[in-house]
Design a protein around this motif. Structure first.
Motif, PDB file in Angstrom:
ATOM      1  N   GLU A   1      -4.513   6.748   1.845  1.00  0.00           N
ATOM      2  CA  GLU A   1      -3.948   6.302   0.567  1.00  0.00           C
ATOM      3  C   GLU A   1      -3.347   7.498  -0.159  1.00  0.00           C
ATOM      4  O   GLU A   1      -3.905   8.595  -0.146  1.00  0.00           O
ATOM      5  CB  GLU A   1      -5.025   5.686  -0.332  1.00  0.00           C
ATOM      6  CG  GLU A   1      -5.634   4.415   0.208  1.00  0.00           C
ATOM      7  CD  GLU A   1      -4.861   3.159  -0.154  1.00  0.00           C
ATOM      8  OE1 GLU A   1      -3.870   3.249  -0.908  1.00  0.00           O
ATOM      9  OE2 GLU A   1      -5.257   2.094   0.329  1.00  0.00           O
TER      10      GLU A   1
ATOM     11  N   ARG B   1       0.841  -1.193   0.000  1.00  0.00           N
ATOM     12  CA  ARG B   1       0.000   0.000   0.000  1.00  0.00           C
ATOM     13  C   ARG B   1       0.875   1.242   0.000  1.00  0.00           C
ATOM     14  O   ARG B   1       1.854   1.305   0.718  1.00  0.00           O
ATOM     15  CB  ARG B   1      -0.884   0.038   1.254  1.00  0.00           C
ATOM     16  CG  ARG B   1      -1.676  -1.217   1.564  1.00  0.00           C
ATOM     17  CD  ARG B   1      -2.836  -1.479   0.641  1.00  0.00           C
ATOM     18  NE  ARG B   1      -3.911  -0.553   0.694  1.00  0.00           N
ATOM     19  CZ  ARG B   1      -4.973  -0.671   1.481  1.00  0.00           C
ATOM     20  NH1 ARG B   1      -5.075  -1.652   2.324  1.00  0.00           N
ATOM     21  NH2 ARG B   1      -5.927   0.222   1.420  1.00  0.00           N
ATOM     22  N   HIS B   2       0.507   2.226  -0.789  1.00  0.00           N
ATOM     23  CA  HIS B   2       1.206   3.516  -0.774  1.00  0.00           C
ATOM     24  C   HIS B   2       0.382   4.448   0.106  1.00  0.00           C
ATOM     25  O   HIS B   2      -0.598   5.055  -0.344  1.00  0.00           O
ATOM     26  CB  HIS B   2       1.354   4.049  -2.193  1.00  0.00           C
ATOM     27  CG  HIS B   2       2.323   5.180  -2.284  1.00  0.00           C
ATOM     28  ND1 HIS B   2       2.344   6.055  -3.318  1.00  0.00           N
ATOM     29  CD2 HIS B   2       3.312   5.598  -1.459  1.00  0.00           C
ATOM     30  CE1 HIS B   2       3.298   6.952  -3.132  1.00  0.00           C
ATOM     31  NE2 HIS B   2       3.886   6.696  -2.001  1.00  0.00           N
TER      32      HIS B   2
END
Length: 187
Positions: free
Chosen positions: A39, A28-29
């Motif tokens: 996010e 996940r960024h």
């Protein structure tokens, strides 16, 4: 029937680091903003090119007086935040210091965000987050309008000064002998 209230679980910086260490966020960024895991949109090519160019430009202007961190976390304990600004101009501590922790507010000269799809978050959420943490200076580079918005004079409720530039130069608060060309931020 009474309506139930909904509350969001807030995360501490320590919780966030445990999630990172456990590999929970590997795919996940994300960044931690005010106790919420948010996010991050993918970087477009203009965003990546301009921010890298600005990092190089600031290194040439400021030399060894600073460290330029690109898309790396800074830790803001007062509000449980660990954002990843596009550029953080920080104190030139030895690497051994930054191996122990990301830069804290007292290590930060100023932060820069390049904004396209994240403009609303950068102008609203991050402005409040950075001001509340005591970040003296925050620049938002609006890629759509080709303008630089400079925020200064942080208070617990926001920045007291906001100026917009489309040309000319800006002198950072911490480096009164340096002139940053606005045009160079877009070239």
């Amino acid at each position: 029937m009474t309506q139930a209230s909904v509350s969001t679980a807030k995360w501490t910086i320590e919780d966030y680091h445990r999630m990172i260490d456990a590999g929970i966020l590997d795919d996940r960024h994300v960044e931690l903003l005010n106790g919420e895991i948010v996010e991050m949109p993918p970087e477009g090519t203009p965003h990546a090119a301009y921010s890298q160019n600005t990092g190089d430009y600031l290194r040439s202007l400021l030399g060894s007086r600073v460290r330029i961190r690109e898309a790396k976390p800074v830790t803001l304990p007062p509000n449980n935040s660990e954002p990843e600004p596009d550029i953080a101009v920080v104190a030139p501590h030895p690497v051994s210091v930054y191996v122990q922790h990301h830069p804290y507010p007292e290590d930060i000269f100023w932060l820069i965000e390049y904004s396209d799809s994240s403009l609303k978050k950068d102008l609203e959420v991050k402005t409040q987050t950075y001001a509340a943490a005591g970040i003296r200076e925050y620049w938002v580079i609006n890629l759509k309008a080709k303008e630089l918005i400079v925020f200064r004079s942080a208070t617990a409720t926001g920045y007291q000064s906001e100026k917009t530039f489309t040309e000319g130069s800006v002198t950072p608060l911490s480096f009164q002998d340096v002139s940053v060309s606005v045009r160079q931020l877009f070239s």
